[in-house]
Design an enzyme around this catalytic site. Structure first.
Site, PDB file in Angstrom:
ATOM      1  N   ARG A  13     -65.128 -21.879 -12.920  1.00  0.00           N
ATOM      2  CA  ARG A  13     -66.183 -22.647 -12.421  1.00  0.00           C
ATOM      3  C   ARG A  13     -65.898 -24.210 -12.919  1.00  0.00           C
ATOM      4  O   ARG A  13     -65.530 -25.206 -11.897  1.00  0.00           O
ATOM      5  CB  ARG A  13     -67.587 -22.337 -13.009  1.00  0.00           C
ATOM      6  CG  ARG A  13     -68.799 -22.945 -12.174  1.00  0.00           C
ATOM      7  CD  ARG A  13     -69.196 -24.384 -12.586  1.00  0.00           C
ATOM      8  NE  ARG A  13     -69.295 -24.435 -14.257  1.00  0.00           N
ATOM      9  CZ  ARG A  13     -69.819 -25.373 -14.949  1.00  0.00           C
ATOM     10  NH1 ARG A  13     -69.658 -26.568 -14.414  1.00  0.00           N
ATOM     11  NH2 ARG A  13     -69.686 -25.419 -16.221  1.00  0.00           N
ATOM     12  N   ASP A  14     -66.254 -24.593 -14.050  1.00  0.00           N
ATOM     13  CA  ASP A  14     -65.781 -25.973 -14.614  1.00  0.00           C
ATOM     14  C   ASP A  14     -64.288 -26.396 -14.193  1.00  0.00           C
ATOM     15  O   ASP A  14     -64.284 -27.580 -13.884  1.00  0.00           O
ATOM     16  CB  ASP A  14     -65.987 -25.849 -16.068  1.00  0.00           C
ATOM     17  CG  ASP A  14     -66.250 -27.320 -16.860  1.00  0.00           C
ATOM     18  OD1 ASP A  14     -66.069 -28.139 -16.131  1.00  0.00           O
ATOM     19  OD2 ASP A  14     -66.814 -27.294 -17.726  1.00  0.00           O
ATOM     20  N   HIS A 207     -70.067 -25.574 -25.715  1.00  0.00           N
ATOM     21  CA  HIS A 207     -69.094 -25.832 -24.697  1.00  0.00           C
ATOM     22  C   HIS A 207     -68.395 -27.172 -24.927  1.00  0.00           C
ATOM     23  O   HIS A 207     -68.971 -28.270 -24.805  1.00  0.00           O
ATOM     24  CB  HIS A 207     -69.764 -25.858 -23.252  1.00  0.00           C
ATOM     25  CG  HIS A 207     -69.282 -26.368 -22.004  1.00  0.00           C
ATOM     26  ND1 HIS A 207     -68.965 -25.441 -20.905  1.00  0.00           N
ATOM     27  CD2 HIS A 207     -68.773 -27.482 -21.485  1.00  0.00           C
ATOM     28  CE1 HIS A 207     -68.233 -25.959 -20.121  1.00  0.00           C
ATOM     29  NE2 HIS A 207     -68.263 -27.123 -20.302  1.00  0.00           N
ATOM     30  N   CYS A 240     -65.955 -33.071 -15.197  1.00  0.00           N
ATOM     31  CA  CYS A 240     -67.314 -33.127 -14.586  1.00  0.00           C
ATOM     32  C   CYS A 240     -67.223 -34.064 -13.380  1.00  0.00           C
ATOM     33  O   CYS A 240     -66.773 -35.488 -13.600  1.00  0.00           O
ATOM     34  CB  CYS A 240     -68.344 -33.365 -15.317  1.00  0.00           C
ATOM     35  SG  CYS A 240     -70.115 -33.811 -14.543  1.00  0.00           S
ATOM     36  N   ASN A 249     -61.514 -28.746 -20.316  1.00  0.00           N
ATOM     37  CA  ASN A 249     -62.245 -28.068 -21.378  1.00  0.00           C
ATOM     38  C   ASN A 249     -61.223 -27.692 -22.613  1.00  0.00           C
ATOM     39  O   ASN A 249     -59.969 -27.779 -22.323  1.00  0.00           O
ATOM     40  CB  ASN A 249     -62.686 -26.855 -20.899  1.00  0.00           C
ATOM     41  CG  ASN A 249     -63.828 -26.666 -20.066  1.00  0.00           C
ATOM     42  OD1 ASN A 249     -65.012 -26.744 -20.339  1.00  0.00           O
ATOM     43  ND2 ASN A 249     -63.471 -26.934 -18.558  1.00  0.00           N
TER      44      ASN A 249
END
Length: 306
Positions: A13-14, A207, A240, A249
């Protein structure tokens, strides 16, 4: 017995939402299956957002349905609003993750709502899920909890206020997100302590991003403050699209290496993660992949925690 630390892999996802190309659904599913085979037990497989905004997530429904077939896997999907939460539940997600930006600038850019308006949206999701999907978990991430590339400094008191409002709305799983990777270990400790003092065990996870190279150090600070749930992404993918300057991440492989070396149990096999990197590269051959463990190799001194 050694203490367990849960890692939720957020790369599908991210990580993919910032990829320059779109990963084919079949390749995405093969990658997720490889992560599960390595022992990853929680994977955020996609987000239910408009495809015109994030085309990499257009196949999330199909990916959720595939991931549901993998034994023992908790399938997580992000949803920014009630419509997205309904779609996630309909597709079969075990857990719905909803973002709430603490900073007003990021909230406007990401959700076109103020933080308090998004808290109200979460309240509506809580009510709907209690009535229609009580078996599905709900978690909320307080985005930009440690700084914002749009607004700059995010006051600690504001993080506490938003977290308390979410708890009052009925959310029992709340995480803190360093969305743009500006945090340092002292700040992690301070914010975690302040939020926990206000909402207690409802604070469950972190996160973290690695923009400033402090991601793993921040994870260690969170670990020392009692956090036992972390998000990370294979090969350090991520960022993002609505937070200028945000990079990937923290690297799942490096996080697993640190935790297992310290005696914590993750249930994840490092060799399996390295194998999953090959599946990721096959599906996104043009994407940069990061990670110290993959670069250096698993050292001969490494022993998994028991």
């Amino acid at each position: 017995m050694s203490e367990m630390v849960t890692i939720c892999e957020v790369g599908p996802r991210d990580g993919l939402q910032m990829a320059k190309s779109i990963m084919a659904t079949e390749a995405k599913c093969a990658w997720i299956a490889g992560l599960a085979a390595a022992g990853v037990r929680e994977i955020e497989v996609g987000s239910f957002v408009p495809a015109r905004l994030i085309p990499q997530m257009a196949d999330t429904g199909a990916v959720v349905r595939f991931a549901r077939t993998l034994p023992g896997l908790t399938v997580v999907a992000l949803a920014p609003n009630l419509r997205g939460a309904e779609a996630a539940v309909d597709a079969g997600a075990h857990r719905v993750s909803v973002p709430v930006s603490v900073s007003a600038g990021h909230s406007r850019a990401n959700l076109n709502r103020t933080p308090d308006e998004q808290v109200a949206v979460v309240g509506a999701i809580v009510d709907w899920m209690r009535a229609h999907a009580p078996q599905v978990e709900l978690e909320v991430a307080c985005s930009t909890a440690f700084g914002c590339s749009i607004d700059g400094v995010v006051p600690e008191d504001e993080v506490v206020r938003i977290a308390a409002a979410l708890a009052a709305a009925g959310v029992s799983q709340i995480g803190l997100a360093d969305t743009v990777g500006y945090a340092n270990p002292a700040q992690i400790r301070s914010v975690v302590r302040a939020v926990r003092a206000e909402i207690g065990p409802a604070l469950v996870g972190l996160h973290l991003h690695d923009t400033m190279g402090l991601g793993i150090a921040n994870a260690l600070a969170g670990l020392e403050e009692g956090i036992r749930d972390f998000d990370s992404a294979l090969a350090g993918l991520g960022g993002c699209p609505f937070a200028p300057g945000a990079s990937g991440n923290i690297v799942t492989e490096d996080l697993v290496f640190m935790l297992e070396s310290m005696g914590f149990v993750t249930g994840i096999d490092l060799d399996g993660l390295i194998a999953a990197r090959a599946l990721l590269h096959a599906g996104l051959p043009g994407e940069a992949m990061h990670g110290q463990v993959a670069r250096a190799g698993i050292p001969r001194t490494f022993q998994r925690a028991a």
